[in-house]
Design a protein around this motif. Structure first.
Motif, PDB file in Angstrom:
ATOM      1  N   ALA A 293       0.821  -1.202   0.000  1.00 58.10           N
ATOM      2  CA  ALA A 293       0.000   0.000   0.000  1.00 58.10           C
ATOM      3  C   ALA A 293       0.862   1.262   0.000  1.00 58.10           C
ATOM      4  N   SER A 294       2.054   1.165   0.607  1.00 55.66           N
ATOM      5  CA  SER A 294       2.938   2.330   0.679  1.00 55.66           C
ATOM      6  C   SER A 294       3.943   2.379  -0.464  1.00 55.66           C
ATOM      7  N   GLN A 295       4.201   1.231  -1.099  1.00 53.53           N
ATOM      8  CA  GLN A 295       5.149   1.174  -2.217  1.00 53.53           C
ATOM      9  C   GLN A 295       4.446   0.532  -3.412  1.00 53.53           C
ATOM     10  N   ARG A 296       3.675   1.322  -4.105  1.00 51.61           N
ATOM     11  CA  ARG A 296       2.725   0.805  -5.086  1.00 51.61           C
ATOM     12  C   ARG A 296       3.358   0.342  -6.397  1.00 51.61           C
ATOM     13  N   LEU A 297       4.675   0.478  -6.506  1.00 49.76           N
ATOM     14  CA  LEU A 297       5.370  -0.019  -7.693  1.00 49.76           C
ATOM     15  C   LEU A 297       6.488  -0.998  -7.337  1.00 49.76           C
ATOM     16  N   ASN A 298       6.489  -1.476  -6.104  1.00 49.94           N
ATOM     17  CA  ASN A 298       7.498  -2.425  -5.645  1.00 49.94           C
ATOM     18  C   ASN A 298       7.101  -3.822  -6.113  1.00 49.94           C
ATOM     19  N   GLU A 299       7.623  -4.239  -7.233  1.00 49.79           N
ATOM     20  CA  GLU A 299       7.179  -5.493  -7.840  1.00 49.79           C
ATOM     21  C   GLU A 299       7.586  -6.722  -7.027  1.00 49.79           C
ATOM     22  N   VAL A 300       8.727  -6.662  -6.356  1.00 49.25           N
ATOM     23  CA  VAL A 300       9.125  -7.793  -5.512  1.00 49.25           C
ATOM     24  C   VAL A 300       8.123  -7.979  -4.380  1.00 49.25           C
ATOM     25  N   ALA A 301       7.711  -6.871  -3.771  1.00 50.34           N
ATOM     26  CA  ALA A 301       6.731  -6.937  -2.693  1.00 50.34           C
ATOM     27  C   ALA A 301       5.388  -7.447  -3.201  1.00 50.34           C
ATOM     28  N   PHE A 302       4.969  -6.980  -4.377  1.00 51.73           N
ATOM     29  CA  PHE A 302       3.684  -7.418  -4.920  1.00 51.73           C
ATOM     30  C   PHE A 302       3.722  -8.897  -5.308  1.00 51.73           C
ATOM     31  N   ALA A 303       4.847  -9.378  -5.804  1.00 49.25           N
ATOM     32  CA  ALA A 303       4.957 -10.803  -6.120  1.00 49.25           C
ATOM     33  C   ALA A 303       4.792 -11.634  -4.854  1.00 49.25           C
ATOM     34  N   ARG A 304       5.388 -11.180  -3.763  1.00 49.20           N
ATOM     35  CA  ARG A 304       5.255 -11.903  -2.497  1.00 49.20           C
ATOM     36  C   ARG A 304       3.825 -11.819  -1.974  1.00 49.20           C
ATOM     37  N   LEU A 305       3.185 -10.644  -2.135  1.00 50.47           N
ATOM     38  CA  LEU A 305       1.799 -10.486  -1.687  1.00 50.47           C
ATOM     39  C   LEU A 305       0.866 -11.389  -2.485  1.00 50.47           C
ATOM     40  N   THR A 307       1.581 -14.151  -3.958  1.00 53.53           N
ATOM     41  CA  THR A 307       1.838 -15.521  -3.523  1.00 53.53           C
ATOM     42  C   THR A 307       1.155 -15.812  -2.191  1.00 53.53           C
ATOM     43  N   ALA A 308       1.269 -14.882  -1.237  1.00 54.63           N
ATOM     44  CA  ALA A 308       0.676 -15.088   0.091  1.00 54.63           C
ATOM     45  C   ALA A 308      -0.847 -15.134   0.018  1.00 54.63           C
ATOM     46  N   LEU A 309      -1.444 -14.263  -0.801  1.00 51.87           N
ATOM     47  CA  LEU A 309      -2.902 -14.274  -0.943  1.00 51.87           C
ATOM     48  C   LEU A 309      -3.379 -15.605  -1.516  1.00 51.87           C
ATOM     49  N   ALA A 310      -2.718 -16.069  -2.550  1.00 51.86           N
ATOM     50  CA  ALA A 310      -3.107 -17.335  -3.156  1.00 51.86           C
ATOM     51  C   ALA A 310      -2.922 -18.500  -2.198  1.00 51.86           C
ATOM     52  N   ALA A 311      -1.830 -18.485  -1.452  1.00 49.41           N
ATOM     53  CA  ALA A 311      -1.546 -19.575  -0.519  1.00 49.41           C
ATOM     54  C   ALA A 311      -2.530 -19.627   0.638  1.00 49.41           C
ATOM     55  N   THR A 312      -3.177 -18.501   0.928  1.00 53.97           N
ATOM     56  CA  THR A 312      -4.171 -18.478   2.009  1.00 53.97           C
ATOM     57  C   THR A 312      -5.595 -18.590   1.468  1.00 53.97           C
ATOM     58  N   GLY A 313      -5.736 -19.059   0.226  1.00 53.37           N
ATOM     59  CA  GLY A 313      -7.052 -19.304  -0.339  1.00 53.37           C
ATOM     60  C   GLY A 313      -7.736 -18.085  -0.923  1.00 53.37           C
ATOM     61  N   GLN A 314      -7.007 -16.982  -1.088  1.00 49.88           N
ATOM     62  CA  GLN A 314      -7.604 -15.750  -1.612  1.00 49.88           C
ATOM     63  C   GLN A 314      -7.139 -15.510  -3.048  1.00 49.88           C
ATOM     64  N   ARG A 315      -7.378 -16.492  -3.909  1.00 48.47           N
ATOM     65  CA  ARG A 315      -6.875 -16.405  -5.279  1.00 48.47           C
ATOM     66  C   ARG A 315      -7.576 -15.315  -6.085  1.00 48.47           C
ATOM     67  N   TYR A 345       1.846 -14.878 -10.553  1.00 48.46           N
ATOM     68  CA  TYR A 345       0.508 -14.959 -11.137  1.00 48.46           C
ATOM     69  C   TYR A 345       0.314 -16.272 -11.886  1.00 48.46           C
ATOM     70  N   SER A 346       1.339 -16.734 -12.549  1.00 47.46           N
ATOM     71  CA  SER A 346       1.247 -17.994 -13.288  1.00 47.46           C
ATOM     72  C   SER A 346       0.940 -19.154 -12.359  1.00 47.46           C
ATOM     73  N   ARG A 347       1.463 -19.099 -11.152  1.00 44.02           N
ATOM     74  CA  ARG A 347       1.213 -20.172 -10.189  1.00 44.02           C
ATOM     75  C   ARG A 347      -0.247 -20.193  -9.767  1.00 44.02           C
ATOM     76  N   ILE A 348      -0.904 -19.019  -9.770  1.00 46.66           N
ATOM     77  CA  ILE A 348      -2.333 -18.994  -9.471  1.00 46.66           C
ATOM     78  C   ILE A 348      -3.109 -19.715 -10.561  1.00 46.66           C
ATOM     79  N   ILE A 349      -2.771 -19.416 -11.815  1.00 48.11           N
ATOM     80  CA  ILE A 349      -3.483 -19.983 -12.945  1.00 48.11           C
ATOM     81  C   ILE A 349      -3.312 -21.505 -12.999  1.00 48.11           C
ATOM     82  N   THR A 350      -2.097 -21.945 -12.715  1.00 48.99           N
ATOM     83  CA  THR A 350      -1.819 -23.390 -12.800  1.00 48.99           C
ATOM     84  C   THR A 350      -2.081 -24.116 -11.492  1.00 48.99           C
ATOM     85  N   SER A 351      -2.576 -23.387 -10.472  1.00 49.91           N
ATOM     86  CA  SER A 351      -2.961 -23.984  -9.180  1.00 49.91           C
ATOM     87  C   SER A 351      -1.830 -24.762  -8.538  1.00 49.91           C
ATOM     88  N   LYS A 352      -0.639 -24.154  -8.497  1.00 48.26           N
ATOM     89  CA  LYS A 352       0.510 -24.835  -7.901  1.00 48.26           C
ATOM     90  C   LYS A 352       0.815 -24.299  -6.515  1.00 48.26           C
TER      91      LYS A 352
END
Length: 355
Positions: A293-305, A307-315, A345-352
Motif C-alpha cells: 500500500a505504501s510502495q505501489r510499484l514495488n514489484e518484488v513486494a507485490f509478487a510476495r503479496l 503468492t501469500a494471498l493465493a496460498a491463504t485461499g484468496q486467489r 501470477y502464473s502459479r495462481i493460474i496453474t494452481s501450484k
C-alpha cells in the motif's frame, strides 16, 4: 529477592491477553487490527505457542485494550514469568520505564519519547528533529554543521549554532531530568564538533532493538530455521508504528530515514519468504499488504503479496492485485510486470499452491 519472585504465578501473558480480550467483547481479529498486529501472532500468543513474546507487541495489545498501569504491571510480570525470570540474550524487552529513570525513544513511526510508559512532550519541531537525528545515529557523533543543514535548509540564521545548543539543553532536561552539577551530559554527550545520543541503561531506541531482531531473523534463515525466523521478524516488525519519523517533514527525505524504511521493507519480504516456507503465509500477509500500500510499484513486494494471498485461499483477490499492478505499471511507467510478478501470477493460474 530474585527477579522471578513476586511474579504472577502460573499465568502466561497469552492467557491474560485472552482474558482481557474476552472481557472487552472483542474477537481475535478485532484486537489484532486495533493493535496493528497479525491475527496469527495473537492466536499463537493466546494458545501458548509463542514462548518469547516481544514487549513491543505486548504493549501494543495492552494499549489497544486500554489497560491501566496495574493491569500492565501484571502483563510485565507474566511475560517475565513465561521467560523463566530472564530473557534470552539479544531478545530482551523494551519495558515501559525500563531501568529506573530510563527513557525510550521511538523513531519507527512518529517520533515518541516515553518515561515509565508515559509520553513526554518534546517541544518545538526543530528540537524534535534534533532528537530524531541523534536517535537515528545512536552512539555515533552527529556534527553540529549537519544538524544546522537539516534544520535550516538553504539559508541558515546567524544564531544557528546557539539555537542548536538551546535545543540540546532542552533535550537534556527531558532525557536527564536530574543532571549532576558540573558534569557533562550522560545521555546527550558533546563529542568533538557534534553530539551523541548514548543508549545504555538510561536510554533506549526502538531502532536498535529492531536491528537486532531483524539480523537474528536473517541469521535464522541462513541456518535453515524459517520458523524461528518468523518469530524474530514478527518481533522486529511489531516495533514499527508507521513510516519512520513521518511526522517530521524536515527529515522525510534524509538518507538515514530512507535507509531505515528500506530495512523495514527487507524485513517484511524476508518474513514473507520464511512464512511461506512453513505454510504460515497468513502471519506475514498483513505486513505485506501494508508494504504494498505504501510502495505501489514495488514489484518484488507485490509478487510476495500475490503468492501469500493465493496460498491463504484468496486467489480471486490475488488476481485483482495482479491486474491493478499491471495497469499501474503500464499507465505510470509504460512497463510490463517483471518476471517475479508474472511467475507469482502464473502459479495462481496453474494452481501450484500448497496449503
Amino acid at each position: 529477592m530474585t527477579r522471578s519472585q513476586g511474579l504472577v504465578s502460573g499465568r502466561q501473558v497469552g492467557q491474560l491477553i485472552r482474558e482481557h480480550r474476552i472481557a472487552a467483547g472483542w474477537t481475535q481479529r478485532q484486537l489484532a487490527d486495533r493493535a496493528g498486529l497479525s491475527i496469527g501472532f495473537l492466536r499463537d500468543l493466546e494458545q501458548g505457542r509463542t514462548l518469547w513474546p516481544r514487549w513491543g507487541s505486548v504493549e501494543a495489545l495492552a494499549g489497544a485494550l486500554g489497560l491501566g498501569p496495574g493491569q500492565r504491571a501484571g502483563l510485565i510480570s507474566s511475560t517475565e514469568s513465561a521467560a523463566g525470570g530472564r530473557w534470552p540474550a539479544g531478545n530482551g524487552p523494551i519495558l515501559p520505564g525500563g531501568p529506573a529513570g530510563s527513557v525510550q525513544v521511538g523513531i519507527l513511526g512518529p517520533l515518541a519519547l516515553t518515561r515509565a510508559g508515559r509520553p513526554v512532550s518534546l517541544g518545538p519541531v526543530r528540537q524534535r528533529a534534533v532528537l530524531a537525528m541523534l536517535a537515528l545515529e545512536a552512539n555515533r557523533r552527529v556534527r553540529i554543521s549537519d544538524l544546522i543543514e537539516v534544520l535550516w535548509p538553504g539559508r541558515q540564521p546567524p544564531t544557528a549554532v546557539t539555537m542548536v545548543q538551546g535545543y540540546i539543553s532542552g533535550l537534556r532536561r527531558l532525557l536527564e531530568p536530574e543532571p549532576k552539577p558540573r558534569c557533562p551530559g550522560e545521555v546527550v554527550a558533546r563529542t568533538g564538533d557534534g553530539y551523541q545520543l548514548r543508549t545504555e541503561e538510561a536510554c533506549q531506541v526502538d531502532l536498535e532493538e529492531f536491528s537486532r531482531l531483524a539480523q537474528a531473523g536473517r541469521d535464522a534463515m541462513d541456518h535453515g530455521q524459517p520458523g524461528r525466523a518468523c518469530e524474530l521478524f514478527e518481533g522486529a516488525l511489531s516495533l514499527c508504528r508507521g513510516r519512520t519519523l513521518d511526522d517530521i517533514d524536515l527529515l522525510l527525505d534524509q538518507p538515514a530515514v530512507v535507509e531505515v524504511n528500506i530495512r523495514r521493507s527487507d524485513a517484511v519480504l524476508r518474513y514473507g519468504e520464511a512464512a511461506a516456507m512453513i505454510g504460515a503465509d497468513d502471519k506475514a500477509l498483513p505486513h505485506l499488504q501494508i508494504l504494498c500500500a505504501s510502495q505501489r510499484l514495488n514489484e518484488v513486494a507485490f509478487a510476495r503479496l500475490i503468492t501469500a494471498l493465493a496460498a491463504t485461499g484468496q486467489r480471486a483477490q490475488a488476481t485483482v492485485v495482479f491486474e491493478e499492478l499491471r495497469l499501474r505499471l503500464d499507465s505510470e511507467l509504460g512497463l510490463l510486470p517483471s518476471d517475479h510478478v508474472i511467475d507469482a501470477y502464473s502459479r495462481i493460474i496453474t494452481s501450484k499452491f500448497s496449503h
